[in-house]
Design an enzyme around this catalytic site. Structure first.
Site, PDB file in Angstrom:
ATOM      1  N   LYS A 135      40.643  67.037  40.573  1.00  0.00           N
ATOM      2  CA  LYS A 135      42.069  66.797  40.327  1.00  0.00           C
ATOM      3  C   LYS A 135      42.753  68.140  40.112  1.00  0.00           C
ATOM      4  O   LYS A 135      42.190  69.040  39.465  1.00  0.00           O
ATOM      5  CB  LYS A 135      42.239  65.908  39.097  1.00  0.00           C
ATOM      6  CG  LYS A 135      43.674  65.468  38.808  1.00  0.00           C
ATOM      7  CD  LYS A 135      43.729  64.590  37.552  1.00  0.00           C
ATOM      8  CE  LYS A 135      45.113  64.034  37.284  1.00  0.00           C
ATOM      9  NZ  LYS A 135      45.120  63.171  36.061  1.00  0.00           N
ATOM     10  N   SER A 170      47.220  58.663  36.762  1.00  0.00           N
ATOM     11  CA  SER A 170      47.745  59.796  37.487  1.00  0.00           C
ATOM     12  C   SER A 170      46.739  60.433  38.464  1.00  0.00           C
ATOM     13  O   SER A 170      47.135  61.175  39.358  1.00  0.00           O
ATOM     14  CB  SER A 170      48.178  60.878  36.484  1.00  0.00           C
ATOM     15  OG  SER A 170      47.064  61.345  35.752  1.00  0.00           O
ATOM     16  N   SER A 178      44.458  57.281  33.132  1.00  0.00           N
ATOM     17  CA  SER A 178      44.617  57.980  34.411  1.00  0.00           C
ATOM     18  C   SER A 178      43.357  58.129  35.247  1.00  0.00           C
ATOM     19  O   SER A 178      43.433  58.588  36.388  1.00  0.00           O
ATOM     20  CB  SER A 178      45.231  59.360  34.177  1.00  0.00           C
ATOM     21  OG  SER A 178      46.611  59.229  33.916  1.00  0.00           O
TER      22      SER A 178
END
Ligand code: MG
Ligand code: ZN
Lengths: 492, 487, 95
Positions: B80, B155, B179
């Site tokens: 990420k 997210s 997330s």
């Protein structure tokens, strides 16, 4: 102006109310929350930084244990309480010298509380409360193009200082004159240096002082309008700025004006405080617990361990000096002004030099030489041991006072073995009675006028006779012996 | 024939048999990314030189001592874009960090590199990890592998999609309020959020410091366990990192749930749950019961306060964490004559709507006069929520419930912030209490994946893997692949 | 109670967020919505409940006072939008 402040005291009819807020950089090796050096001055601009003190994304602080210990040491030296639980908080505000947009500081649960500092102001014992001593991080520094901040069109930011451990010592508004404020700061600085947590440099800002100043009618319950005075970077500046501010405030009130609560900066060149009110947005620091740092629980053992390591503090040491060495209060406080000087004195005495002799020479010729050469005795070539050896030659009568004085001046910087110099140059004191008697008789025979004057009661005439004997012996004669020999003969 | 569909465990075995090399695995992963990412937008950057270097390093490690090499040696992974990698762009999905290359590497990433893992790139995410759909990325939304018109959740949507689309077998994300688990649920993969403090946050771009945790995505519970172990452990650079000894989740994967006491929190199956989700999760719980677990209903009365508590604490922390983005030392800057205007313009041009909304909310909640009513109160309710978990864990070993109340929804379908926030209602309490939680695929509703969430007490990370593995071994859901993968 | 336009401006200023009028109106309305939803917190019984700031139960996490090398000046400035090669450059401090 009708309100002339005397001895830094405010004009009659008013009472000064002063509290000092002192920030002191700690003498740790590394910064507060990262491993950059705390000695930030050496590096090129921004060359003493890392991702942590630059406030880069994703990096995290780690507490410097020694900084905590030094703050506790300071708090204990200032008679503070150390709560069982303490934590760090974030103080949020934007400024180019504050990399993260917040300062890691302490808000509602500081490392220490409720201390005090006692000192003497013109003969009067005074006590100033210490609200708290807490730990935080220093900011970076800025240079403004154009000498006045207000006129600068651009500024340069150096973050070498950002993150250096900073101790905030908040004093109660217990001070009643500029003199008291200065003395408080002098004593506080002395203690910080004694316990080795700060280098006491007001000029370079490793020790900083802000003052909250107000005046009120004596006995008035509520405080007057408080003004915060900044930019004072010497004891003299602190004294003058507070004196000026007290006069200014009384002046305003005397003319029926009202005071505004504001921050004013001391401008040395104008000898005045200038309002620093700017269009800068109002602050709301939005303190909240620092989520990146677990709280601290300093156990009793740790606190006592730190307390045990605190050296004898200047005031206690001065008291012991006059008690133990029979020194006047004044001499004792001069000799304990700094820890190295006090240590040197005790080293001299324990090396066998008489307390009084050690005191006189250290406060006299040694102090003068140290000052002249900007070189403390401990760091000088002669050193404490060398001085002890020299003074013992004096006390055993091997050399006399004048010779001691000359040798001290000669050996102070470069050093050397006093005894060796004495023997190789034959500087030894002449105390052989028969040898001196012969010279005395020659002098008497050679100066009948002076002798008659003495016999006639002009005792000062003896001085010139002694002088002649000294001259004849190249200054090495035992002055006391010469004196008595002359007296015998002339009163014979 | 490509290795892209294999699990990390299968790849590791093939590497040791000599059937494939790290180089081939990397090439296959890249081919899959090239083939599918135009439609998904899961990647923001490709770390090619780093991947090539790591593939060589992994090959050497394997030939030197294949036994000593860990399970991730030679395995392609995705990171990420909130995880810093020295010398490579790291944006957190924000304009304000466009072009930023950190001079340091996150501890979690450092551990992956040392284990011989091969990072193929940085994945797309909601700006500063603020969102539940990855629609808040400054660099465009991410498609769901099961239906590119739908969101992958957020997210960590890019990391979830990259695993769901078989670009990589393992990826990493961060979980502040769900997330990792929620996008795992929406993309039909496994997603694990460790006990707070298990994985170092050093080098993880902060959203809300007291809630953030790094964790893995994978297509099997076994891979997720190995991926977690590879990054977990104490780190002196993160003062909130736990020193406690790690209990090995891989060792318990075969233990099953026979005799285990599982709790089903009533409040987690209340209204707001899509019928399809309720059905799949109820079936999943029945499966676990069939495996010998005793299932009982429990209550976590303050659950409905979780969202409100979170939306004070997380914005408050982020309003402070994001103050460093002032355009002075790094990142984008909009120049103005005065410093204050430069900061204002830089931040208004650099931050997107959701970030501005949360920074405003957090600033307000901490501002003088409101602190007690909002922030302090939220901190106390946080205590209540944690205590309620402690209480139920007196009577059960783990909790099982839905991960997300919804399956993947269509991009742009949710405009109302509260409605969007509600997607995390069932994952947020776990972050507030610092517990470990996992989402494991438990079937489909209208052709879209549903996730089962397993929650355990602090430090009992291994237990959630044990339950999830038992369920996975009894079902076939994890074997289903998004249609686009085969095509 | 909804936020007044003045409050929205004040909060935006504290947060150094330059907001357009449209943004102020929209975000102001969003905040009202969110604060309304959050208001259920006020109903929670939190008498005698301590605050939780962290969930790790850690105390006294610190390091020894050991310096380590810093970045070089060039590295420290490498990511900055505006420097003079030695310092970070910013505009006028005063409005
Ligand atoms: Mg301070
Ligand atoms: Zn540093």
């Amino acid at each position: 102006m009708t309100t002339q402040a005397v001895g830094g005291r405010v004009a009659a009819g008013y009472e000064a109310v002063i509290g000092l807020e002192v920030h002191a950089q700690l003498l740790t090796r590394s910064k507060m929350f990262c491993a950059c050096s705390a000695a930030y001055a050496q590096a090129p601009p921004n060359g003493n930084t890392c991702p942590v003190c630059l406030g880069m994304p994703g990096v995290l602080p780690v507490i410097n244990r020694e900084a905590v210990a030094m703050t506790v040491r300071t708090a204990l030296a200032l008679n503070c309480e150390i709560p069982a639980f303490t934590k760090f908080d974030r103080k949020n505000y934007f400024y180019p010298d504050l990399p993260k947009g917040y300062q890691i500081s302490q808000y509602d649960l500081p490392l220490s509380l409720n201390g005090n500092l006692e000192f003497v102001v013109d003969g009067e014992r005074t006590r100033c409360g210490i609200t708290r001593v807490h730990l935080e991080e220093d900011t970076g520094t800025m240079q403004h193009a154009g000498h006045v901040l207000q006129e600068a069109t651009s500024s340069l930011v150096d973050l070498n200082r950002a993150g250096v451990p900073l101790m905030e010592i908040v004093g109660e508004p217990d001070l009643r004159s500029a003199d008291a404020a200065r003395e408080y700061l002098v004593r506080l600085r002395q203690i910080l240096m004694y316990i080795g947590v700060n280098d006491g440099n007001l000029e370079q800002g490793s020790l900083r002082c802000d003052a909250n100043v107000s005046v009120r009618r004596p006995g008035a319950a509520e405080l007057g309008t408080k003004v915060e005075v900044k930019n004072m970077n010497s004891f003299r500046a602190v004294h003058r700025a507070i004196g000026f501010e007290l006069e200014r405030q009384v002046g305003v009130l005397e003319q029926g004006g009202t005071l505004v609560q504001e921050t004013r900066g001391w401008v040395e060149t104008r000898g005045a405080t200038i309002s620093q009110r700017s269009k800068e947005m109002a602050h709301d620091y939005r303190y909240f617990p620092e989520p990146d740092l677990p709280p601290l629980q300093l156990g009793r053992d740790l606190v006592e361990e730190i307390r045990a390591a605190i050296p004898e503090l200047p005031q206690a040491r001065a008291a012991r000096f006059s008690e133990q060495y029979g020194l006047s209060a004044y001499d004792a406080s001069v000799l304990t002004a700094t820890r190295p000087e006090a240590d040197a004195y005790e080293a001299l005495v324990s090396a066998g030099v008489t307390a009084k002799v050690a005191a006189n020479w250290q406060m006299g010729d040694v102090a003068a030489l140290a000052n002249e050469h900007r070189l403390a005795l401990a760091d000088s070539g002669l050193g404490v041991a060398g001085l002890a050896a020299l003074l013992k030659l004096l006390e055993t009568g091997a050399i006399n006072g004048p010779t001691t004085k000359d040798l001290l001046a000669e050996l102070y910087v470069g050093g050397g073995d006093a005894a060796a110099v004495v023997s190789e140059r034959g500087l030894g004191q002449v105390s052989d009675e028969s040898a001196l008697a012969a010279i005395v008789d020659e002098v008497i025979a050679a100066s009948p006028k002076a002798c008659d004057d003495f016999r006639g009661g002009k005792t000062q005439a003896l001085g010139s006779l002694v002088g002649q004997v000294m001259k004849a012996t190249g200054g090495r004669a035992d002055a006391a012996l010469v004196n008595s020999l002359l007296r015998d003969r002339l009163s014979g | 024939m490509t290795t892209a569909g294999l699990t990390a465990a299968e790849m590791a075995a093939a590497l040791r048999r000599g059937d494939v090399t790290p180089r081939q695995l990397l090439d296959d992963a890249r081919a899959q990314v090239t083939r599918l990412d135009r439609g998904l937008n899961a990647f923001l950057a490709h770390t090619d030189e780093l991947a090539d270097r790591q593939a060589l390093r992994a090959a050497e490690m394997l030939s030197a001592d294949a036994g000593a090499a860990g399970p991730l040696c030679g395995i392609p992974v995705a990171l990420k874009d909130v995880l810093c990698v020295e010398g490579y762009p790291t944006t957190a999905g924000s304009r304000i960090l466009d072009g930023f290359c950190p001079p340091y590497t996150a501890t979690a990433v450092r551990r992956l590199l040392d284990a011989g893992a091969v990072p193929v790139g940085k994945t797309n995410c909601d700006e500063f990890a603020m969102g539940s759909s990855t629609e808040n990325s400054a660099f465009g939304p991410v498609g769901n592998p099961w239906d590119v018109e739908r969101v992958p959740g957020g997210s960590s949507g890019g990391s979830a999609a990259s695993v769901g689309a078989c670009m990589v077998p393992i990826s990493y994300g961060s979980d502040t309020g769900g997330s990792i688990r929620q996008p795992a649920s929406l993309c039909g993969v496994v997603g694990f959020k460790p006990t707070y403090g298990r994985v170092s946050r050093y080098g993880l771009i902060a959203f809300a410091s007291s809630l953030d945790q790094v964790g893995p995505f994978a297509r099997s519970v076994e891979d997720a366990a190995a991926a977690y172990v590879a990054v977990a452990g104490h780190d002196p650079s993160d003062s909130t990192s736990l020193p406690d000894q790690l209990d090995d989740p891989v060792a318990v994967l075969q233990r099953g749930v026979n005799g285990m006491r599982l709790g089903v929190p009533r409040e987690y199956l209340g209204e707001g749950l899509e019928p399809g989700v309720r059905e799949r999760v109820t079936e999943a719980i029945a499966v676990l019961e069939g495996l010998g677990a005793t299932v009982q209903e429990v209550s976590l009365p303050s659950t409905d306060l979780g969202l409100s508590t979170y939306y004070i604490i997380a914005p408050a922390e982020c309003s402070s964490n994001l103050a460093r983005y002032d355009g002075i030392r790094f990142g984008r800057r909009v120049e103005r004559p005065t410093v204050a205007d430069t900061m204002m313009s830089t931040r208004s041009a650099g931050f997107g709507n959701e970030v501005k909304r949360r920074v405003m909310l957090g600033t307000y909640a901490l501002s003088s006069g409101y602190y007690d009513a909002y922030y302090r109160r939220a901190q106390k309710v946080r205590t209540l929520i944690a205590r309620e978990f402690d209480a139920v864990f007196e009577t059960v070993d783990a909790l099982v419930c839905p991960t997300s109340p919804k399956v993947a929804f269509t991009q742009g379908a949710i405009q109302d912030p509260i409605e969007m926030y509600l997607n995390d209602a069932l994952t947020i309490p776990v972050n507030l209490a610092g517990l470990p939680g996992i989402s494991v695929p438990c079937g489909f509703s209208a052709g879209l994946p549903v996730g089962l969430q397993v929650i355990a007490p602090r430090l009992c990370d291994a237990r959630v893997f044990q339950v999830a593995a038992a369920y996975e071994q009894a079902t076939e859901w994890h074997a289903h692949r998004a249609p686009m993968v085969a095509a | 109670m909804p936020l007044s336009p003045e409050e929205v401006v004040h909060v935006a200023t504290l947060a150094r967020l330059g907001l357009s009028d449209a943004e102020r109106r929209r975000i102001g309305a969003d905040l009202d919505l969110i604060l309304e939803h959050i208001s259920k917190l006020q109903r929670a019984d939190i008498s005698e409940v301590p605050e939780t700031a962290q969930v790790g139960n850690l105390v006294n996490v610190w390091r020894d006072d050991e310096p380590a090398p810093s970045l070089r000046q060039a590295q420290a400035l490498a990511e900055a939008p505006n420097t003079d090669g030695q310092y970070f450059k910013v505009g006028a401090i005063q409005e």
